[in-house]
Design a protein around this motif. Structure first.
Motif, PDB file in Angstrom:
ATOM      1  N   PRO A  83       0.828  -1.209   0.000  1.00 33.49           N
ATOM      2  CA  PRO A  83       0.000   0.000   0.000  1.00 33.49           C
ATOM      3  C   PRO A  83       0.855   1.249   0.000  1.00 33.49           C
ATOM      4  O   PRO A  83       1.948   1.256   0.575  1.00 33.49           O
ATOM      5  N   VAL A 134       0.517   3.793   1.663  1.00 32.07           N
ATOM      6  CA  VAL A 134       0.747   4.278   3.024  1.00 32.07           C
ATOM      7  C   VAL A 134       1.997   3.640   3.605  1.00 32.07           C
ATOM      8  O   VAL A 134       2.785   4.290   4.292  1.00 32.07           O
ATOM      9  N   ILE A 187       9.802  -5.098   2.368  1.00 30.06           N
ATOM     10  CA  ILE A 187       9.120  -6.309   2.836  1.00 30.06           C
ATOM     11  C   ILE A 187       9.701  -6.740   4.180  1.00 30.06           C
ATOM     12  O   ILE A 187       8.983  -7.106   5.109  1.00 30.06           O
ATOM     13  N   TYR A 238      11.087  -4.846   6.376  1.00 29.59           N
ATOM     14  CA  TYR A 238      10.663  -3.908   7.403  1.00 29.59           C
ATOM     15  C   TYR A 238       9.244  -4.198   7.848  1.00 29.59           C
ATOM     16  O   TYR A 238       8.941  -4.188   9.039  1.00 29.59           O
ATOM     17  N   GLY A 271      -4.439  -1.952  -2.417  1.00 25.62           N
ATOM     18  CA  GLY A 271      -3.581  -1.161  -1.557  1.00 25.62           C
ATOM     19  C   GLY A 271      -3.976   0.298  -1.457  1.00 25.62           C
ATOM     20  O   GLY A 271      -3.274   1.096  -0.836  1.00 25.62           O
ATOM     21  N   PRO A 313      -5.825  -1.420   3.927  1.00 24.11           N
ATOM     22  CA  PRO A 313      -5.077  -0.160   3.852  1.00 24.11           C
ATOM     23  C   PRO A 313      -5.780   0.969   4.599  1.00 24.11           C
ATOM     24  O   PRO A 313      -5.118   1.821   5.192  1.00 24.11           O
ATOM     25  N   LEU A 349      -5.046   0.515   8.164  1.00 26.09           N
ATOM     26  CA  LEU A 349      -3.650   0.884   8.336  1.00 26.09           C
ATOM     27  C   LEU A 349      -3.501   2.385   8.476  1.00 26.09           C
ATOM     28  O   LEU A 349      -2.859   2.896   9.379  1.00 26.09           O
ATOM     29  N   TRP A 350      -4.125   3.095   7.560  1.00 27.03           N
ATOM     30  CA  TRP A 350      -4.003   4.545   7.533  1.00 27.03           C
ATOM     31  C   TRP A 350      -4.636   5.156   8.773  1.00 27.03           C
ATOM     32  O   TRP A 350      -4.080   6.043   9.413  1.00 27.03           O
ATOM     33  N   ALA A 362      -2.469   4.326  11.806  1.00 28.92           N
ATOM     34  CA  ALA A 362      -1.155   4.970  11.805  1.00 28.92           C
ATOM     35  C   ALA A 362      -1.257   6.426  12.236  1.00 28.92           C
ATOM     36  O   ALA A 362      -0.278   7.018  12.667  1.00 28.92           O
ATOM     37  N   ILE A 384      -0.586   1.791  16.346  1.00 30.60           N
ATOM     38  CA  ILE A 384       0.432   1.842  15.305  1.00 30.60           C
ATOM     39  C   ILE A 384       1.003   0.451  15.067  1.00 30.60           C
ATOM     40  O   ILE A 384       1.243   0.053  13.935  1.00 30.60           O
ATOM     41  N   TRP A 408       0.913  -1.851  11.430  1.00 28.11           N
ATOM     42  CA  TRP A 408       1.961  -2.607  10.740  1.00 28.11           C
ATOM     43  C   TRP A 408       1.538  -4.059  10.543  1.00 28.11           C
ATOM     44  O   TRP A 408       1.806  -4.657   9.491  1.00 28.11           O
ATOM     45  N   ALA A 453      -0.592  -4.211   7.619  1.00 22.98           N
ATOM     46  CA  ALA A 453       0.172  -4.148   6.374  1.00 22.98           C
ATOM     47  C   ALA A 453       0.701  -5.526   6.017  1.00 22.98           C
ATOM     48  O   ALA A 453       0.660  -5.943   4.855  1.00 22.98           O
ATOM     49  N   LEU A 483      -2.042  -7.706   4.668  1.00 29.21           N
ATOM     50  CA  LEU A 483      -2.373  -7.351   3.295  1.00 29.21           C
ATOM     51  C   LEU A 483      -1.375  -7.959   2.316  1.00 29.21           C
ATOM     52  O   LEU A 483      -1.740  -8.513   1.287  1.00 29.21           O
ATOM     53  N   MET A 484      -0.092  -7.835   2.663  1.00 29.91           N
ATOM     54  CA  MET A 484       0.927  -8.383   1.777  1.00 29.91           C
ATOM     55  C   MET A 484       0.757  -9.884   1.612  1.00 29.91           C
ATOM     56  O   MET A 484       0.876 -10.410   0.512  1.00 29.91           O
TER      57      MET A 484
END
Lengths: 339, 322, 370
Positions: free
Chosen positions: A139, A141, B52, B54, B225, B272, B275-276, B279, B287, B291, B294, B297-298
């Protein structure tokens, strides 16, 4: 030249109109044509409606500012309180970051695509391809957050300081490269780099498929004539797939122009009046994303929609430019060379 | 082959081909350029693994089973998850695919065979321009068109917004892939008496399928995403749960269409979006959860990619009798 | 062709759906599975009160299981637009509804729910103590007339602190926000010059940007990250954010000349300063209060409702019951305080509840026993 339709049985060929009629009335073809044409029209309808919406919803702003909205000026003002809006810093920011990302991403994506299509061992091809497609799925973000916390301090800031101290001192380039780079690394350079990472998977994946779809005969013919692998790639594959590659690049450019979240987080969001890539900047999609939800006055909202309209028109113009480029480049390549 | 001077300054192509020194040069330049492509691939892989890695590092610490099967809970109460977002993402992706893929492929088919007609030129323009529209503007467009008229936010509006985002990618890739199908294939099928539509469906499109699927997967990856368009269409919903809706519907003796309607006509969340939202919140707990979202989602998108490719491969193997 | 794979796929999807149903009913309280009379209420708007609204909504599930509330933070402007378009049932907003919006929305009314504080945060080399600032200093920093940390104005307020001779980088919000509106309202009250030259709003044109010392951060997090990563910088965030992330924030000298720290008491004092100046629209700006202990940078966050045009009376009843509960329940108040917000003082609360009682649905008042 013989214009009559050929006949397998050797009989006198049928008249043109009969053959055309037969073809037109062939079962299923009419609905199929109608369907494909209809869907094509739908796409145009979509584009027109969006354009119309943008035009209509920015009417007050357009009336208030006219063309001075676009004037390149070093002390442009964006003042929601007093109602004075000028779009030049955002236009520059979008152009700078998108072009920067293309300049970086296109060679790298081509390299990746060539590697994946030609040089990669077969067992590695699929997994590596999946990895790149995964990069497309991250994403925006997450790109933004990774940018802020990791990429900017580690890579962009040192790079920016280095460029500012070297290129930034040269007379012609100082306009675009002078520092100082903000300590956080937020700058047009950061946005350009992050964007190039974001659009690489799109361009690379499509280009790879373009290369894979080039018939083997083309490659073998070239190699049989004594060309090296690289010469085959450069002189045969690339021209053959040029249309597809340019399509991929345009898609990548489109993504770069419209990308919002990731860019907003790393670009600095500041109107400073400097053209330097090392300084914080602002892009058109960023200002819309930042301010639209909270825009209180009608003029403010409409000014933001006008920026979207400018972006829309700019995309249109860039595409016309790209198409002219394709036409010029593609003039020397025989289009019917496909067996 | 081009004539005239070559890349290596001052040496004509004829000399390059016919002299020993020229041959050596060509060999060197071959190795050099191929090495550069390898280098570029490595360069492109670095940010890939970095990001990825991270996400896995930051998200992996906070991911647990609860995350997948529970709805969100307020701070301080353990066991919250993002079930609503996972279901929302799946639903929105399915809707977006349904709305984008058939029109996209059909429109691309037309454009690839009639590229020089007015309609063809305009459509190609249209898709390129559409691909440059910021996602937030598409969200606003769908808000004005759908949400305002329906009177509520919904997954349907979100799906349509994402479909518009996916459309240029699908049309572009499909068009290019169809153009690369050798003409002999199509003409052979037509010569055998097959009508145009049958040729398209059983010859041309399957021949281009590898690339078309890439385009679709790329489009889905991008659409799943996106955050900005969903802000104005799907809105977000902390309590969305398809299972509950189906249960309630069955309990109320509602028919399948009503239940389906309830599923797609409510505001939904997506990974997403979650996530937004998280965050931006002040709380470290949120927070961390963002992550983890995220990462989820991946994993989802990677699985979708792998599953699709494997399915296509199996199908191809079946056709070829492996 | 691949029939067995197709069936397998369908079976997997259905199983996943059913599993999700099972998963949810054991994880959430069983009384929240939708019974026949369940009502879904949607709201959208400001992100400022999002944490406390989320808490309240979750707690309310136990109070009235038949209603499912959903509030999303898309921004005050988005919320106001949504309520005008009737795409949500209620909106949250930090910024006041404008005259144009009242006309467009026809029967909108704002109701203050909680108040929050905005605090200055900083990152100054060598300074570990808490800084003290005042209105003039803040105005000076943000209009670029005070450019160094060891400026005499700042030094005078912090005699025991060794301030470095470095330039100040001023961080502000890049996205439009109610926080900025509160902050700029305060700056406008501190300085008539700021009011006329820059003014107040969710987004303004910051003089520091022109001077080259400004940075825009997206969201509270963006501002906090920018301040953290930029030496000798200053920014402003919501108090709840600073508390949750343990960020050091400055004390202020208020209008009465006293040094105050931002907390529930100073916030309550600020609210009480203006408790009697509510207009009929129930909106109030509470910056720069004259009270002895008032925090000068504070603001209300509001809920926006249609007062006469609601047609779904069951929904209206449930919604207003929720709002009444949120305003009156002691547990709800405690949750808000824990998160760094202050609930309304009694003087204000009675006014708000009275106004809520005037909301009608299809002609009849919704709250029959306010």
């Amino acid at each position: 030249m013989d214009k009559s339709p050929h006949s397998l049985t050797g009989r006198r060929p049928a008249p043109h109109w009969l053959a055309h009629l037969r073809l037109a009335l062939h079962y299923g073809d009419r609905p199929w044509s109608a369907l494909t044409i209809g869907m094509a029209l739908l796409t145009i309808l979509l584009m027109l409606s969006i354009g119309l919406l943008l035009w209509g919803d920015s009417s007050q702003a357009r009336a208030a500012f006219g063309l001075s909205f676009l004037k390149p000026t070093s002390d442009a003002s964006w003042n929601p309180v007093s109602g004075n809006f000028q779009a030049w810093p955002f236009i520059y920011g979008t152009l700078a970051t998108s072009l920067m990302s293309l300049v970086l991403a296109v060679p790298i994506s081509l390299g990746v695509a060539i590697f994946l299509a030609e040089l990669c061992p077969t067992w590695l091809r699929m997994p590596l391809g999946w990895l790149f497609e995964l990069l497309a799925a991250i994403p925006s973000v997450v790109y933004g957050l990774w940018g802020i916390f990791v990429f900017l301090p580690t890579v962009v800031e040192p790079m920016g300081n280095f460029l500012a101290s070297t290129l930034g001192e040269l007379p012609m380039l100082t306009l675009f490269f002078h520092g100082p780079m903000p300590a956080s690394g937020s700058s047009l350079l950061a946005a350009g780099l992050v964007l190039s990472i974001m659009i690489t998977p799109t361009i690379a994946a499509i280009t790879r498929d373009v290369f894979l779809a080039v018939p083997l005969t083309q490659r073998e013919a070239s190699l049989a004539l004594g060309a090296t692998s690289w010469e085959t790639i450069w002189k045969v594959l690339l021209p053959y797939g040029m249309s597809g590659i340019l399509g991929a690049v345009i898609l990548g450019l489109g993504r770069a122009l419209g990308e919002t979240m990731a860019v907003t987080m790393v670009v600095g969001n500041s109107i400073g009046g400097s053209l330097s890539l090392m300084r914080p900047g602002y892009t058109m999609s960023s200002i819309i994303a930042n301010e639209f939800a909270e825009a209180v006055t009608v003029l403010h909202s409409q000014a933001l929609i006008e920026i979207a309209l400018v972006l829309f028109i700019m995309t249109l113009l860039l595409n016309i430019l790209a198409r002219l480029l394709v036409w010029r480049v593609g003039r020397g390549i025989p289009q019917e060379a496909r067996a | 082959m081009t004539t005239g001077t070559n890349l290596w300054l001052g040496v004509s192509t004829r000399q390059m081909i016919q002299s020993k020194a020229g041959y050596r040069r060509r060999k060197l330049s071959n190795i050099f350029m191929l090495a550069i492509t390898g280098l570029f691939t490595l360069l492109a892989l670095i940010p890939l693994f970095w990001i990825i890695g991270y996400v896995i590092y930051k998200g992996g610490q906070y991911i647990n089973l609860d995350f997948f099967i529970h709805l969100p809970r307020p701070l301080g109460i353990t066991g919250g998850g993002v079930l609503n977002a996972i279901e929302g993402t799946l639903l929105l992706t399915i809707l977006a695919g349904l709305f984008a893929v058939p029109p996209g492929i059909l429109a691309a088919y037309y454009v690839s065979y009639k590229p020089n007609t007015l309609l063809g030129i305009v459509v190609r323009f249209g898709t390129d321009v559409l691909s440059g529209v910021p996602s937030i503007v598409i969200g606003l467009f769908c808000y004005a068109l759908i949400v305002k008229n329906q009177g509520h936010y919904s997954a349907l509006a979100g799906g349509i917004a994402l479909a518009i985002l996916m459309l240029p990618t699908i049309i572009r890739t499909t068009e290019e892939m169809i153009k690369l199908v050798p003409h002999s294939l199509r003409e052979g099928s037509l010569a055998l008496g097959s009508p145009e539509w049958k040729t398209a469906l059983s010859v041309t499109l399957p021949a281009a399928s590898q690339g078309i699927i890439t385009g679709i997967l790329l489009g889905i990856a991008r659409a799943s995403g996106e955050t900005a368009p969903l802000l104005f269409t799907a809105l977000g919903n902390d309590n969305y749960n398809v299972g509950k809706i189906i249960q309630a519907g069955i309990g109320n003796h509602q028919n399948i269409f009503t239940i389906l309607g309830m599923i797609i006509n409510q505001p939904v969340d997506s990974l997403p979006l979650t996530l937004w939202k998280y965050a931006q919140q002040p709380y470290p707990e949120r927070i961390n959860q963002s992550w983890a979202a995220a990462l989820v989602l991946m994993i989802l998108v990677l699985s979708l990619n792998i599953l699709t490719r494997v399915w296509v491969q199996l199908r191809a193997n079946r056709i070829h009798g492996k | 062709m691949l029939r067995k794979y197709n069936t397998l796929f369908v079976v997997m999807m259905v199983t996943a759906l059913l599993l999700s149903a099972c998963g949810s009913s054991t994880s959430t309280p069983s009384s929240t599975s939708l019974p026949a009379s369940s009502v879904q209420i949607n709201g959208a708007g400001a992100t400022f009160p999002l944490p406390v609204y989320t808490e309240w909504i979750y707690a309310y599930q136990y109070v009235d299981p038949s209603v499912t509330l959903n509030y999303q933070g898309i921004g005050s402007g988005g919320g106001k637009k949504a309520i005008i378009d009737n795409t949500v049932d209620f909106a949250g907003s930090d910024s006041l509804v404008t005259a144009d919006e009242y006309t467009a929305g026809k029967d909108l009314q704002m109701y203050p729910m909680v108040a929050g504080a905005v605090v200055p945060i900083y990152n100054v080399e060598g300074v570990t103590q808490t800084l003290t600032l005042d209105g003039n200093v803040l105005v000076g920093i943000y209009n670029a007339s005070i450019t160094k940390w060891n400026d005499s104005a700042i030094a005078a307020l912090n005699p025991d602190i060794n301030l470095p001779d470095k330039s100040i980088t001023a961080v502000h919000r890049s996205d439009g926000s109610g926080t900025t509106e509160i902050f700029t309202n305060a700056l406008s009250s501190f300085s008539a010059d700021w009011k006329s030259k820059v003014g107040a709003g969710t987004s303004v044109e910051w003089p520091v940007d022109k001077a080259g010392n400004g940075i825009g951060g997206k969201g509270n997090q963006g501002v906090a990250a920018a301040v953290q990563n930029t030496p000798n910088s200053i920014g402003y965030v919501e108090l709840s954010y600073a508390i949750a992330n343990k960020i050091a924030y400055a004390n202020m000298i208020n209008k009465a000349g006293n040094k105050v720290t931002a907390n529930a008491d100073s916030l309550a004092s600020a609210m009480n300063d203006f408790a009697n100046t509510f207009t009929d629209e129930l909106t109030n700006i509470i910056v720069d209060g004259p009270g002895v202990n008032s925090w000068p940078i504070a603001g209300y966050t509001y809920i926006v409702l249609h007062t006469t045009s609601m047609t779904d009376c069951v929904k209206a009843q449930k919604l207003l019951d929720f709002l009444k509960w949120a305003l009156s329940d002691a547990g709800a108040a405690k949750r808000a305080a824990d998160l760094g917000y202050s609930v309304l003082p009694d003087a204000v609360r009675t006014q708000v509840l009275a106004k809520l009682g005037a909301v009608t649905c299809n002609g009849t008042p919704v709250l029959s026993n306010s």
